[in-house]
Design a protein around this motif. Structure first.
Motif, mmCIF file in Angstrom:
data_model
loop_
_atom_site.group_PDB
_atom_site.id
_atom_site.type_symbol
_atom_site.label_atom_id
_atom_site.label_comp_id
_atom_site.label_asym_id
_atom_site.label_seq_id
_atom_site.Cartn_x
_atom_site.Cartn_y
_atom_site.Cartn_z
ATOM 1 N N GLU A 1 2.544 -16.704 -17.697
ATOM 2 C CA GLU A 1 2.812 -16.288 -16.278
ATOM 3 C C GLU A 1 1.882 -15.533 -15.785
ATOM 4 N N GLY A 2 1.453 -15.637 -14.620
ATOM 5 C CA GLY A 2 0.639 -14.801 -13.628
ATOM 6 C C GLY A 2 1.154 -14.389 -12.570
ATOM 7 N N PHE A 3 0.823 -13.306 -12.120
ATOM 8 C CA PHE A 3 1.276 -12.702 -10.703
ATOM 9 C C PHE A 3 0.869 -13.774 -9.320
ATOM 10 N N THR A 4 1.717 -13.828 -8.404
ATOM 11 C CA THR A 4 1.240 -14.547 -7.360
ATOM 12 C C THR A 4 0.895 -13.558 -6.088
ATOM 13 N N GLU A 5 0.750 -14.048 -5.084
ATOM 14 C CA GLU A 5 0.554 -13.274 -3.803
ATOM 15 C C GLU A 5 1.644 -12.727 -3.315
ATOM 16 N N SER A 6 2.862 -13.143 -3.551
ATOM 17 C CA SER A 6 3.922 -12.605 -2.802
ATOM 18 C C SER A 6 4.459 -11.419 -3.925
ATOM 19 N N ALA A 7 4.676 -10.126 -3.209
ATOM 20 C CA ALA A 7 5.008 -9.231 -3.976
ATOM 21 C C ALA A 7 6.466 -9.270 -4.663
ATOM 22 N N ASP A 8 7.335 -9.831 -3.628
ATOM 23 C CA ASP A 8 8.750 -9.977 -4.156
ATOM 24 C C ASP A 8 8.654 -10.729 -5.698
ATOM 25 N N THR A 9 8.011 -11.609 -5.652
ATOM 26 C CA THR A 9 7.988 -12.772 -6.977
ATOM 27 C C THR A 9 7.162 -11.865 -8.109
ATOM 28 N N SER B 1 9.872 -9.240 -9.463
ATOM 29 C CA SER B 1 10.713 -9.928 -10.023
ATOM 30 C C SER B 1 10.082 -10.377 -11.647
ATOM 31 N N LEU B 2 8.854 -10.536 -11.728
ATOM 32 C CA LEU B 2 8.184 -10.960 -12.899
ATOM 33 C C LEU B 2 8.280 -9.731 -13.934
ATOM 34 N N ILE B 3 8.055 -8.583 -12.995
ATOM 35 C CA ILE B 3 8.258 -7.197 -14.105
ATOM 36 C C ILE B 3 9.519 -7.068 -14.362
ATOM 37 N N ARG B 4 10.490 -7.062 -13.363
ATOM 38 C CA ARG B 4 11.739 -6.744 -13.456
ATOM 39 C C ARG B 4 12.607 -7.592 -14.520
ATOM 40 N N ARG B 5 12.142 -8.882 -14.558
ATOM 41 C CA ARG B 5 12.796 -9.738 -15.660
ATOM 42 C C ARG B 5 12.211 -9.290 -16.859
ATOM 43 N N ASP C 1 1.413 -6.355 -1.531
ATOM 44 C CA ASP C 1 1.885 -7.449 -0.973
ATOM 45 C C ASP C 1 0.607 -8.444 -0.739
ATOM 46 N N GLY C 2 0.638 -9.712 -1.213
ATOM 47 C CA GLY C 2 -0.441 -10.589 -0.744
ATOM 48 C C GLY C 2 -1.671 -10.606 -1.717
ATOM 49 N N SER C 3 -1.589 -9.872 -2.919
ATOM 50 C CA SER C 3 -2.674 -9.789 -3.862
ATOM 51 C C SER C 3 -1.994 -9.954 -5.379
ATOM 52 N N PRO C 4 -2.616 -11.074 -6.024
ATOM 53 C CA PRO C 4 -1.973 -11.342 -7.380
ATOM 54 C C PRO C 4 -2.716 -10.252 -8.349
ATOM 55 N N PHE C 5 -3.269 -9.239 -8.023
ATOM 56 C CA PHE C 5 -3.826 -8.367 -8.960
ATOM 57 C C PHE C 5 -3.324 -7.060 -8.799
ATOM 58 N N VAL C 6 -2.288 -6.716 -9.856
ATOM 59 C CA VAL C 6 -1.524 -5.474 -9.815
ATOM 60 C C VAL C 6 -2.349 -4.292 -10.421
ATOM 61 N N LEU C 7 -2.380 -3.011 -9.940
ATOM 62 C CA LEU C 7 -3.267 -1.921 -10.161
ATOM 63 C C LEU C 7 -2.561 -1.168 -10.994
ATOM 64 N N VAL C 8 -3.187 -0.581 -11.997
ATOM 65 C CA VAL C 8 -2.594 0.369 -12.698
ATOM 66 C C VAL C 8 -3.488 1.737 -12.857
ATOM 67 N N VAL C 9 -2.678 2.897 -12.778
ATOM 68 C CA VAL C 9 -3.212 4.158 -12.933
ATOM 69 C C VAL C 9 -2.649 5.005 -13.939
ATOM 70 N N PRO C 10 -3.101 6.051 -14.452
ATOM 71 C CA PRO C 10 -4.417 6.077 -14.612
ATOM 72 C C PRO C 10 -4.899 5.070 -15.620
ATOM 73 N N ALA C 11 -6.309 4.757 -15.837
ATOM 74 C CA ALA C 11 -6.945 3.792 -16.421
ATOM 75 C C ALA C 11 -7.881 4.559 -17.180
ATOM 76 N N LEU C 12 -8.039 4.373 -18.476
ATOM 77 C CA LEU C 12 -9.105 5.029 -19.375
ATOM 78 C C LEU C 12 -10.175 3.920 -19.807
ATOM 79 N N PHE C 13 -11.105 4.173 -20.275
ATOM 80 C CA PHE C 13 -12.310 3.574 -20.692
ATOM 81 C C PHE C 13 -11.925 2.348 -21.833
ATOM 82 N N THR C 14 -10.901 2.907 -22.687
ATOM 83 C CA THR C 14 -10.344 1.878 -23.428
ATOM 84 C C THR C 14 -9.796 0.839 -23.145
#
Lengths: 469, 408
Positions: A150-158, A161-165, A262-275
């Motif tokens: 599964e991959g994320f879609t453009e809808s933040a709700d979806t 829900s992908l994370i919550r499930r 909302d509107g982007s299938p790319f979810v960001l994560v912080v903080p991010a390290l080199f590894t």
């Protein structure tokens, strides 16, 4: 606020005609505004919504059917009607009661329907937002052989829900922000309560709230904003972005914060390290030895893609004594009759490759085969036979090219590609010395970077007591 | 950092690029040529004649095939110093030369007899000449002839000679270690004289220059290993044969792998090798002490090996067979070593074994007063050899195939 409405005991009663007028003055002649006169029980009412934010079936099925209060034969009072709607008929829909017309309008823009009753001061706002969105597909940028597809879609709700499930945990929080003063895009900060450092949460909140952007159509836009500022240019990305829910969830477990736009299938994560930029979720789904091997391979490929062309130039035009004799004669044989110096030759091919890559990403899918046929010509045997470049050059450029795409995160790979040109130029000016200088410069830069107070090279650097996290 | 400033820096970098490309020490590969061999001779008009073997890279590439030319070309230049001749090579050659890939330096014997010290400095001083380049003495022919032998593999002669020397030393031990650093080491050390590898040519060199000479199965000329060149100080005084060289190397613990053909006792010197034994893991230790004015030297040689051929039937089913062959080897090696040592003592009178070096290292105070006369002391030295060989396996057969014979 409104002189047309009758004021009674401090509250304003809505008159349908004036509401209609108000709407047309605010929304103008936009085609997707529906202002429909309906019967609410025994009273006249008005249903307002944006047709583009919902669909007609939903409105008929869930809103209009309930509106008539058909089971109540004898008339009930206005208050009671409203109360019935709120608690019985629309209990399943997300709803709220508003008084202020401006707020009602803001809600309508976000995909709510408003129900006015003639001569009643309150407005019932129902969430009727049903948007068509892409179905959940396989991610396109982070592929795995083994693991969830599964991959994320453009809808933040979806996406939520992908994370919550995956996280059946009461501690999972989605904190909502609105960014962009023109677009009011929903941004959700996701984290596990109690796990994440408070000061990091505070910083992210401050950054999101303090944003001055007008619009937000993709998460890359706030990626820039989330970079820690004030320490020169950020040469390496300090924000991880992922398209895979499993990757994001494992980051959440690691006490990180995910940001869903909302509107982007790319979810960001912080903080991010080199590894992090060398990790693929698949590493954890395999036998640990294989996973570690492929991770080490990625570091190796990173180094290769950074220095191979520069090393080639430095060694063949300044330090011939470093090459084994047999290899050197072989390289020399191939370089016979090539009109350009090695550095120009490499730059030429690297730029050709970049053009090819750019064309390959942007072109319409139908002309795809054309690019691959022509690409193989300019970056292959034909170029060698024409005597423009040497075989070894093609090998160097191809090796570099494939190594450059090994990094699981595309943004990281593209930065490395950029540094490569710097290395090439340095190596062609002062040879190995330049290459070493370039590497030292990158090394210094990379050790200076901090991502939300966490040193970028955390896993490699010395254990520092002051930085215990 | 503002965007403008960043862009400014990038622009400056590009300006630097324009100003600096083609920096002073840049050498493009297609505008230079590799030198793979160097031969030093006395010149006709000047002091030295330096000959370079320059690679024609295109011809060495098997994939491109070349145009059927020779893989190398030979250029000579005379000069009063080697550096001068090297620098003036471009009088006849169009490209800059890269001397960092020289594989062999061949010294003419006429030059070696006058002393090599006068020109070693240029080789040692130059940062492009590798320390592991082979320095060899060309025996019997002018040094440049060695670079003029084309050979069938299509590679340059320097490479062939280097490989040949290294391989020969590894499998037989009949040529001394003679890298540039060995030369420096020996010239600086006490109690040991310089020994360089010697090579000779058999066949017709004039014919061998042409690429046609390798189109026959029997090459017109072949470079051969010719043992060792022995120096006193920096001057050549004579040669040791391959067999003697091997024994010298064995005594100095430089042989790793070799083969002894032990003679049978039947027909004297023409007797076929009764047994051949191959040894690997060979080691030798020396012990030197002075008995008055006579050095007493004890040499221990040991090795592990296997039987490679058996002409007589020696029963290998019992331990006695092995004991017998080990005993034969011991006797043979002791005799040969003794022979070599007395040959060197009588003919050269210089310590090529490094006995003096050993004494110098282990008994520095005792060596100090006799350092100057060590070579003359060495020629009177008494050497006691104690060898110990162990046969580990008989290879595939335990016994020579022979019918047992029936009946009485």
């Amino acid at each position: 606020m409104n002189t047309d409405n009758m004021s009674f005991a401090g509250e304003e009663f809505y008159r349908l005609e004036s509401v209609k007028k108000q709407f047309s003055s605010v929304f103008g002649n936009t085609a997707d505004l529906a202002v429909v006169s309906v019967d609410v029980g025994h009273y006249k009412g008005l249903l307002c919504y944006l047709t583009t934010m919902t669909n007609t079936d939903f409105i008929i099925e869930h809103v209009l059917k309930e509106l008539t209060l058909s089971e109540h034969k004898e008339p009930v009072s206005m208050d009671e009607t409203f109360h019935l709607l709120e608690t019985v008929h629309y209990a399943a829909l997300k709803h709220e009661t508003l008084v202020d017309l401006d707020k009602v309008m803001d809600k309508i823009v976000l995909g709510n329907a408003a129900i006015f009753i003639d001569g009643f001061p309150k407005v019932l706002v129902l969430e009727v937002r049903t948007l068509n969105s892409r179905s959940i597909d396989e991610p396109t940028t982070q592929n795995v052989v083994r693991g969830p597809k599964e991959g994320f879609t453009e809808s933040a709700d979806t996406n939520m829900s992908l994370i919550r499930r995956r996280f059946n945990n009461v501690k999972l929080r989605f904190e909502k922000f609105e960014l962009g003063y023109m677009t009011h895009t929903a941004v959700y900060m996701t984290y596990l309560d109690g796990e994440v450092e408070d000061h990091i949460l505070k910083q992210v909140r401050e950054k999101l709230n303090g944003s001055q952007i007008d619009s937000l159509f993709d998460s890359a836009r706030i990626e820039e904003m989330l970079h820690s500022k004030g320490k020169g240019i950020q040469l390496f990305p300090t924000v991880y972005s992922g398209e895979r829910p499993d990757a994001i969830c494992s980051c959440l477990i690691d006490k990180r914060i995910a940001i869903i736009v909302d509107g982007s299938p790319f979810v960001l994560v912080v903080p991010a390290l080199f590894t992090d930029f060398f990790k693929s979720p698949e590493d954890e789904y395999q036998w640990v030895v294989i996973g570690t091997f492929s991770r080490v391979l990625r570091y190796f490929a990173f180094i290769l893609s950074l220095i191979v062309p520069a090393l080639y130039i430095a060694v063949t035009s300044y330090h011939q004594e470093l090459v084994p004799t047999i290899l050197l004669t072989s390289i020399a044989a191939q370089r016979e009759g090539i009109p350009f110096p090695a550095s120009i030759e490499i730059l030429l091919m690297e730029i050709t490759f970049e053009i090819l890559r750019e064309a390959g990403t942007r072109m319409p899918r139908l002309v795809g085969p054309t690019i691959s046929i022509v690409g193989a010509l300019v970056l292959g045997e034909a170029a060698v036979q024409a005597g423009v470049v040497s075989n070894i050059n093609v090998i160097v450029v191809s090796l570099t090219a494939i190594s450059g795409f090994v990094a699981p995160i595309y943004t990281f790979g593209s930065k490395v590609r950029f540094f490569r040109f710097g290395m090439i130029i340095l190596a062609s000016i002062i040879g190995l010395y330049g290459l070493v200088l370039g590497c030292a410069f990158l090394m210094v830069q990379i050790t200076r970077i901090e991502s939300f107070g966490v040193p970028y090279l955390s896993l490699f650097s010395r254990w520092d007591k002051r930085r215990v996290t | 950092m503002s965007v403008v400033r960043f862009a400014g820096i990038i622009l400056l970098c590009f300006a630097l690029l324009a100003a600096c490309t083609g920096c002073w020490d840049q050498t493009e590969l297609n505008q230079s040529s590799l030198v793979t061999g160097m031969a030093l001779e006395p010149g006709n008009h000047s002091k030295y004649k330096v000959t370079f073997e320059v690679v024609n890279a295109l011809e060495t590439d098997p994939t491109k095939g070349g145009k059927g030319g020779t893989p190398t070309a030979i250029y000579s230049k005379e000069g009063n110093s080697i550096a001068e001749a090297t620098q003036r090579i471009n009088e006849s050659l169009e490209r800059m030369i890269l001397i960092s890939h020289i594989r062999v330096i061949i010294i003419d014997e006429r030059l070696a007899r006058e002393g090599i010290d006068q020109f070693m400095d240029v080789l040692q001083r130059n940062r492009y000449v590798r320390e592991d380049v082979l320095v060899l003495v060309g025996k019997g022919s002018p040094a440049s002839d060695f670079l003029r032998t084309v050979y069938a593999r299509g590679q340059y002669a320097g490479y062939k000679i280097q490989m040949q020397v290294e391989t020969y030393r590894k499998v037989y031990g009949g040529i001394p270690r003679s890298h540039l650093y060995d030369v420096a080491q020996v010239l600086l050390t006490e109690g040991r004289v310089l020994m360089l590898g010697a090579i000779s040519i058999s066949g017709n060199v004039e014919k061998s220059e042409s690429i046609d000479s390798i189109k026959t199965i029997y090459p017109a000329a072949v470079v051969k290993m010719a043992g060792a060149a022995v120096f006193r100080g920096d001057k050549l005084i004579g040669y040791l044969s391959n067999e003697h060289t091997r024994m010298v190397m064995l005594a100095s613990d430089y042989v790793y792998n070799t083969l002894f053909a032990l003679p049978g006792s039947v027909n004297g010197s023409k007797s076929p090798g009764a047994v051949a034994v191959q040894f690997y893991h060979m080691h030798s230790h020396m012990h030197v002490r002075m008995d008055g004015k006579t050095p007493k030297i004890r040499l221990n040689v040991e090795g592990d090996g296997k039987i490679t051929s058996l002409d007589q039937n020696i029963k290998l089913t019992t331990i006695k067979g092995y004991d017998k062959i080990e005993e034969m080897t011991r006797e043979y090696v002791n005799k040969e070593l003794q022979k070599t040592i007395s040959y060197v003592q009588q003919n050269f009178g210089v310590d090529v074994f490094g006995f003096g070096q050993h004494y110098y290292r282990y008994h520095f105070r005792k060596f100090k007063p006799i350092a100057r006369e060590w070579d003359s002391l060495f020629s009177k030295a008494e050497v006691e050899i104690d060898s110990n060989f162990t046969l580990r396996r008989p290879d595939l057969k335990t016994q020579k195939l022979e019918k047992d014979g029936i009946g009485p």
